[in-house]
Design a protein around this motif. Structure first.
Motif, PDB file in Angstrom:
ATOM      1  N   VAL A   1       2.817 -15.242   1.629  1.00 19.41           N
ATOM      2  CA  VAL A   1       3.792 -14.163   1.783  1.00 19.41           C
ATOM      3  C   VAL A   1       5.057 -14.691   2.466  1.00 19.41           C
ATOM      4  O   VAL A   1       4.989 -15.425   3.454  1.00 19.41           O
ATOM      5  N   GLN A   2       6.211 -14.309   1.917  1.00 16.04           N
ATOM      6  CA  GLN A   2       7.504 -14.642   2.501  1.00 16.04           C
ATOM      7  C   GLN A   2       8.215 -13.349   2.893  1.00 16.04           C
ATOM      8  O   GLN A   2       8.332 -12.432   2.082  1.00 16.04           O
ATOM      9  N   ARG A   3       8.678 -13.302   4.125  1.00 19.04           N
ATOM     10  CA  ARG A   3       9.300 -12.070   4.606  1.00 19.04           C
ATOM     11  C   ARG A   3      10.475 -11.641   3.738  1.00 19.04           C
ATOM     12  O   ARG A   3      10.659 -10.459   3.449  1.00 19.04           O
ATOM     13  N   SER A   4      11.291 -12.596   3.307  1.00 18.76           N
ATOM     14  CA  SER A   4      12.485 -12.264   2.530  1.00 18.76           C
ATOM     15  C   SER A   4      12.153 -11.736   1.142  1.00 18.76           C
ATOM     16  O   SER A   4      12.956 -11.033   0.530  1.00 18.76           O
TER      17      SER A   4
ATOM     18  N   ILE B   1      -2.591  -8.093  -3.140  1.00 15.41           N
ATOM     19  CA  ILE B   1      -2.068  -9.453  -3.060  1.00 15.41           C
ATOM     20  C   ILE B   1      -0.635  -9.392  -2.530  1.00 15.41           C
ATOM     21  O   ILE B   1       0.295  -9.013  -3.241  1.00 15.41           O
ATOM     22  N   GLY B   2      -0.448  -9.774  -1.267  1.00 20.08           N
ATOM     23  CA  GLY B   2       0.862  -9.658  -0.638  1.00 20.08           C
ATOM     24  C   GLY B   2       1.939 -10.485  -1.308  1.00 20.08           C
ATOM     25  O   GLY B   2       3.088 -10.045  -1.437  1.00 20.08           O
ATOM     26  N   LYS B   3       1.593 -11.697  -1.751  1.00 15.57           N
ATOM     27  CA  LYS B   3       2.579 -12.582  -2.372  1.00 15.57           C
ATOM     28  C   LYS B   3       3.125 -12.004  -3.670  1.00 15.57           C
ATOM     29  O   LYS B   3       4.247 -12.327  -4.078  1.00 15.57           O
ATOM     30  N   SER B   4       2.362 -11.144  -4.315  1.00 15.90           N
ATOM     31  CA  SER B   4       2.779 -10.567  -5.594  1.00 15.90           C
ATOM     32  C   SER B   4       3.673  -9.348  -5.426  1.00 15.90           C
ATOM     33  O   SER B   4       4.215  -8.846  -6.411  1.00 15.90           O
TER      34      SER B   4
ATOM     35  N   ILE C   1       4.611  -3.569 -11.318  1.00 16.02           N
ATOM     36  CA  ILE C   1       3.436  -3.432 -10.450  1.00 16.02           C
ATOM     37  C   ILE C   1       2.161  -3.707 -11.239  1.00 16.02           C
ATOM     38  O   ILE C   1       1.258  -4.416 -10.774  1.00 16.02           O
ATOM     39  N   ASP C   2       2.091  -3.147 -12.452  1.00 17.91           N
ATOM     40  CA  ASP C   2       0.909  -3.363 -13.292  1.00 17.91           C
ATOM     41  C   ASP C   2       0.785  -4.825 -13.714  1.00 17.91           C
ATOM     42  O   ASP C   2      -0.303  -5.413 -13.672  1.00 17.91           O
ATOM     43  N   LYS C   3       1.899  -5.408 -14.122  1.00 15.37           N
ATOM     44  CA  LYS C   3       1.882  -6.785 -14.618  1.00 15.37           C
ATOM     45  C   LYS C   3       1.454  -7.772 -13.539  1.00 15.37           C
ATOM     46  O   LYS C   3       0.692  -8.716 -13.799  1.00 15.37           O
ATOM     47  N   LEU C   4       1.931  -7.553 -12.315  1.00 21.84           N
ATOM     48  CA  LEU C   4       1.630  -8.473 -11.223  1.00 21.84           C
ATOM     49  C   LEU C   4       0.255  -8.234 -10.607  1.00 21.84           C
ATOM     50  O   LEU C   4      -0.192  -9.012  -9.766  1.00 21.84           O
ATOM     51  N   ASP C   5      -0.389  -7.136 -11.016  1.00 19.96           N
ATOM     52  CA  ASP C   5      -1.751  -6.853 -10.546  1.00 19.96           C
ATOM     53  C   ASP C   5      -1.805  -6.809  -9.016  1.00 19.96           C
ATOM     54  O   ASP C   5      -2.710  -7.367  -8.392  1.00 19.96           O
ATOM     55  N   ILE C   6      -0.820  -6.134  -8.431  1.00 22.62           N
ATOM     56  CA  ILE C   6      -0.693  -6.100  -6.972  1.00 22.62           C
ATOM     57  C   ILE C   6      -1.836  -5.326  -6.334  1.00 22.62           C
ATOM     58  O   ILE C   6      -2.449  -5.772  -5.361  1.00 22.62           O
ATOM     59  N   PHE C   7      -2.108  -4.146  -6.875  1.00 22.61           N
ATOM     60  CA  PHE C   7      -3.180  -3.293  -6.360  1.00 22.61           C
ATOM     61  C   PHE C   7      -4.313  -3.254  -7.383  1.00 22.61           C
ATOM     62  O   PHE C   7      -4.092  -2.912  -8.540  1.00 22.61           O
ATOM     63  N   LYS C   8      -5.506  -3.590  -6.949  1.00 26.46           N
ATOM     64  CA  LYS C   8      -6.631  -3.598  -7.883  1.00 26.46           C
ATOM     65  C   LYS C   8      -7.904  -3.181  -7.153  1.00 26.46           C
ATOM     66  O   LYS C   8      -8.222  -3.718  -6.089  1.00 26.46           O
ATOM     67  N   ILE C   9      -8.605  -2.228  -7.736  1.00 24.81           N
ATOM     68  CA  ILE C   9      -9.883  -1.796  -7.170  1.00 24.81           C
ATOM     69  C   ILE C   9     -10.998  -2.477  -7.948  1.00 24.81           C
ATOM     70  O   ILE C   9     -11.184  -2.226  -9.135  1.00 24.81           O
ATOM     71  N   HIS C  10     -11.685  -3.366  -7.287  1.00 27.26           N
ATOM     72  CA  HIS C  10     -12.844  -4.004  -7.927  1.00 27.26           C
ATOM     73  C   HIS C  10     -13.693  -4.687  -6.869  1.00 27.26           C
ATOM     74  O   HIS C  10     -13.216  -5.104  -5.820  1.00 27.26           O
TER      75      HIS C  10
END
Length: 207
Positions: free
Chosen positions: A80-83, A40-43, A18-27
């Motif tokens: 984003v891909q559903r699968s 970032i949904g794709k991540s 989660i950290d590496k992909l930077d999925i959630f970021k407050i800025h």
């Protein structure tokens, strides 16, 4: 159906992912001066993350930064891909229900960048069921990055390069906004004639 993680990935590895992909970021901030939580949904590697771990991660690392003042969410749906990226309806509901009430109260808007036809239909069908407390009414669809700057301060939020690339595609293939995607390579410049194969579109929904 709620999706579980691959059992060979440990909790520590999931947290690191989660950290590496930077999925959630407050800025950054929106036009009203509110903090922005960028997602970032794709991540989001839905097949590899346990729902309870995601809830724990948000509780420990994200919510403490949002519980004392208003904020907005920028959800980037591009690619984003559903699968690959969709955790399932029950998982979404579980994650939403675990958000502390004061954090829910502080959420003022959700900017949904690059919504596809399927995502619009999904939210129109399940949105009010999944997201209680008026969240569905805070949803704002944003079709282009240029429109995003009407709501978000331009130089304060990082937008990945692949999102800009997709935005450029939409300028040349506007029917993608309506779930119509060309089966042929892009042709820039002169508009295609009526008998050109480029003028023919398939009714293929995009995610």
């Amino acid at each position: 159906m709620e999706r579980k993680l691959c059992t060979h990935i440990s909790q520590i590895e999931q947290q690191q992912l989660i950290d590496k992909l930077d999925i959630f970021k407050i800025h950054g901030k929106d036009r009203h001066g509110r903090k922005i939580l960028r997602f970032i949904g794709k991540s989001f590697p839905a097949r590899f993350l346990n729902v309870d771990l995601v809830k724990s991660y948000l509780k420990e690392k994200i919510y403490p930064q949002l519980e004392k003042e208003p904020f907005s969410v920028l959800y980037v749906h591009t690619g984003v891909q559903r699968s690959e990226n969709f955790p399932g309806i029950s998982a979404l509901r579980s994650i939403y229900d675990a958000i502390p009430i004061n954090v829910k109260d502080n959420l003022h808007a959700v900017y949904f960048l690059h919504p596809g036809l399927q995502s619009r239909l999904f939210l129109a069908t399940f949105g009010r069921f999944l997201f209680s407390g008026g969240l569905y009414g805070k949803l704002r669809y944003i079709n282009r990055i240029d429109y995003l700057w009407d709501h978000v301060r331009r130089n304060e939020v990082e937008i990945p390069e692949f999102v800009h690339d997709h935005d450029e595609d939409l300028e040349y293939r506007p029917m993608m906004d309506y779930g119509l995607e060309s089966d042929h390579p892009r042709v820039y410049g002169a508009a295609p004639t009526m008998d050109s194969p480029v003028s023919m579109y398939s009714m293929r929904c995009i995610s």
